[in-house]
Design a protein around this motif. Structure first.
Motif, mmCIF file in Angstrom:
data_model
loop_
_atom_site.group_PDB
_atom_site.id
_atom_site.type_symbol
_atom_site.label_atom_id
_atom_site.label_comp_id
_atom_site.label_asym_id
_atom_site.label_seq_id
_atom_site.Cartn_x
_atom_site.Cartn_y
_atom_site.Cartn_z
ATOM 1 N N GLY A 23 25.077 31.801 41.083
ATOM 2 C CA GLY A 23 24.315 30.932 41.970
ATOM 3 C C GLY A 23 25.126 30.285 43.066
ATOM 4 O O GLY A 23 24.625 29.442 43.811
ATOM 5 N N GLY A 24 26.373 30.670 43.220
ATOM 6 C CA GLY A 24 27.254 30.030 44.195
ATOM 7 C C GLY A 24 27.085 30.504 45.627
ATOM 8 O O GLY A 24 27.670 29.927 46.531
ATOM 9 N N GLY A 25 26.330 31.563 45.853
ATOM 10 C CA GLY A 25 26.096 32.040 47.208
ATOM 11 C C GLY A 25 26.897 33.265 47.600
ATOM 12 O O GLY A 25 26.969 33.606 48.786
ATOM 13 N N LYS A 26 27.457 33.964 46.629
ATOM 14 C CA LYS A 26 28.275 35.148 46.917
ATOM 15 C C LYS A 26 27.470 36.235 47.620
ATOM 16 O O LYS A 26 27.890 36.759 48.645
ATOM 17 N N LEU A 29 26.439 35.213 51.181
ATOM 18 C CA LEU A 29 27.554 35.310 52.114
ATOM 19 C C LEU A 29 27.907 36.768 52.403
ATOM 20 O O LEU A 29 28.112 37.154 53.559
ATOM 21 N N ALA A 30 27.961 37.599 51.372
ATOM 22 C CA ALA A 30 28.285 39.021 51.574
ATOM 23 C C ALA A 30 27.255 39.687 52.481
ATOM 24 O O ALA A 30 27.616 40.458 53.385
ATOM 25 N N CYS A 31 25.980 39.383 52.276
ATOM 26 C CA CYS A 31 24.929 39.975 53.117
ATOM 27 C C CYS A 31 25.012 39.453 54.548
ATOM 28 O O CYS A 31 24.805 40.222 55.499
ATOM 29 N N ALA A 32 25.308 38.172 54.716
ATOM 30 C CA ALA A 32 25.451 37.619 56.070
ATOM 31 C C ALA A 32 26.609 38.302 56.800
ATOM 32 O O ALA A 32 26.489 38.663 57.987
ATOM 33 N N LEU A 33 27.711 38.506 56.117
ATOM 34 C CA LEU A 33 28.856 39.193 56.731
ATOM 35 C C LEU A 33 28.533 40.652 57.004
ATOM 36 O O LEU A 33 28.973 41.220 58.016
ATOM 37 N N ALA A 34 27.754 41.274 56.134
ATOM 38 C CA ALA A 34 27.331 42.668 56.352
ATOM 39 C C ALA A 34 26.464 42.773 57.598
ATOM 40 O O ALA A 34 26.631 43.703 58.403
ATOM 41 N N ILE A 35 25.558 41.835 57.778
ATOM 42 C CA ILE A 35 24.710 41.830 58.975
ATOM 43 C C ILE A 35 25.568 41.674 60.217
ATOM 44 O O ILE A 35 25.380 42.383 61.219
ATOM 45 N N GLY A 36 26.551 40.761 60.175
ATOM 46 C CA GLY A 36 27.467 40.594 61.300
ATOM 47 C C GLY A 36 28.238 41.869 61.596
ATOM 48 O O GLY A 36 28.421 42.242 62.764
ATOM 49 N N ALA A 37 28.673 42.551 60.555
ATOM 50 C CA ALA A 37 29.396 43.816 60.734
ATOM 51 C C ALA A 37 28.489 44.868 61.372
ATOM 52 O O ALA A 37 28.904 45.593 62.278
ATOM 53 N N LEU A 79 32.773 48.620 52.794
ATOM 54 C CA LEU A 79 32.103 48.840 51.511
ATOM 55 C C LEU A 79 32.006 47.489 50.806
ATOM 56 O O LEU A 79 33.017 46.814 50.622
ATOM 57 N N ILE A 80 30.793 47.115 50.434
ATOM 58 C CA ILE A 80 30.570 45.849 49.732
ATOM 59 C C ILE A 80 30.082 46.167 48.318
ATOM 60 O O ILE A 80 29.109 46.893 48.142
ATOM 61 N N ILE A 81 30.788 45.613 47.343
ATOM 62 C CA ILE A 81 30.385 45.768 45.942
ATOM 63 C C ILE A 81 30.115 44.368 45.398
ATOM 64 O O ILE A 81 31.030 43.555 45.275
ATOM 65 N N ASP A 82 28.856 44.111 45.104
ATOM 66 C CA ASP A 82 28.415 42.804 44.621
ATOM 67 C C ASP A 82 28.332 42.829 43.097
ATOM 68 O O ASP A 82 28.202 43.894 42.489
ATOM 69 N N ASP A 83 28.389 41.662 42.493
ATOM 70 C CA ASP A 83 28.342 41.526 41.032
ATOM 71 C C ASP A 83 29.390 42.429 40.381
ATOM 72 O O ASP A 83 29.131 43.100 39.379
ATOM 73 N N PHE A 84 30.582 42.416 40.953
ATOM 74 C CA PHE A 84 31.661 43.288 40.502
ATOM 75 C C PHE A 84 32.033 42.965 39.062
ATOM 76 O O PHE A 84 32.427 41.852 38.735
ATOM 77 N N LEU A 85 31.853 43.944 38.188
ATOM 78 C CA LEU A 85 32.165 43.883 36.759
ATOM 79 C C LEU A 85 31.476 42.730 36.037
ATOM 80 O O LEU A 85 31.998 42.190 35.070
ATOM 81 N N THR A 86 30.265 42.389 36.513
ATOM 82 C CA THR A 86 29.431 41.453 35.770
ATOM 83 C C THR A 86 29.025 42.100 34.450
ATOM 84 O O THR A 86 28.929 41.446 33.424
ATOM 85 N N VAL A 87 28.783 43.400 34.522
ATOM 86 C CA VAL A 87 28.567 44.206 33.321
ATOM 87 C C VAL A 87 29.633 45.297 33.313
ATOM 88 O O VAL A 87 30.156 45.667 34.370
ATOM 89 N N GLY A 88 29.960 45.796 32.138
ATOM 90 C CA GLY A 88 30.999 46.820 32.031
ATOM 91 C C GLY A 88 30.569 48.145 32.649
ATOM 92 O O GLY A 88 29.382 48.389 32.869
#
Length: 168
Positions: A23-26, A29-37, A79-88
């Motif tokens: 819930g921290g906004g990761k 933020l990643a999507c906002a930076l992706a849109i900027g890119a 390349l954006i990888i979200d929820d990195f290793l939240t699950v195995g």
């Protein structure tokens, strides 16, 4: 943040790690930076780690499709990888992840959004040698943004409940 949004991702292969609890906004933020890119005419691919791992495992059934996917992930500007290793992930997906990151190293940046940091990632990856290599490639050439401890989802829900006319 403006500097990151206007960043020339093709010319700077420095990775970006966004670390924060749930819930921290990761993702925001990643999507906002992706849109900027994208607005700066960079190619961008965004995956949640579980979806990426599943897609890699499925693609293994067709050698041509698998190689095409590996090439696409290896050559996209960001390349954006979200929820990195939240699950195995399984060892095949771990091997593919290693190949992708090895191909991108010192060439193109990878953005990782995760609830945990590099020390946890080493413990979660199935193969110790590959884990060290993956984490080394991600973390040693990276900028790190730590967003803090505020749960933005909870805060937004609390604000909504405080509004006049909110129903439960």
């Amino acid at each position: 943040m403006r500097r990151y949004a206007a960043h020339d991702w093709r010319s700077d292969a420095t990775n970006l790690l966004i670390i924060s609890p749930t819930g921290g906004g990761k993702t925001y933020l990643a999507c906002a930076l992706a849109i900027g890119a994208c607005e700066s005419e960079h190619s961008v691919l965004y995956y949640r780690m579980d979806d990426l791992a599943r897609k890699l495992v499925i693609a293994r059934g067709d050698a041509i499709a698998h190689q095409k996917l590996l090439n696409e992930l290896s050559n996209v500007d960001l390349l954006i990888i979200d929820d990195f290793l939240t699950v195995g992930i399984d060892s095949d997906a771990g091997n593919d992840l290693f190949a992708i990151l090895a191909n991108r190293e010192h060439r193109l940046p990878t953005m990782i959004a995760s609830q945990t940091g590099p020390a946890h990632w080493v413990a979660e990856l199935p193969d110790r040698v590959a884990a060290d290599s993956i984490v080394n490639r991600l973390a040693n050439n990276a900028r790190i943004i730590k967003l803090g401890q505020i749960d933005m989802r909870q805060q937004r829900n609390d604000q909504a409940r405080a509004q006049k006319g909110y129903w439960e």
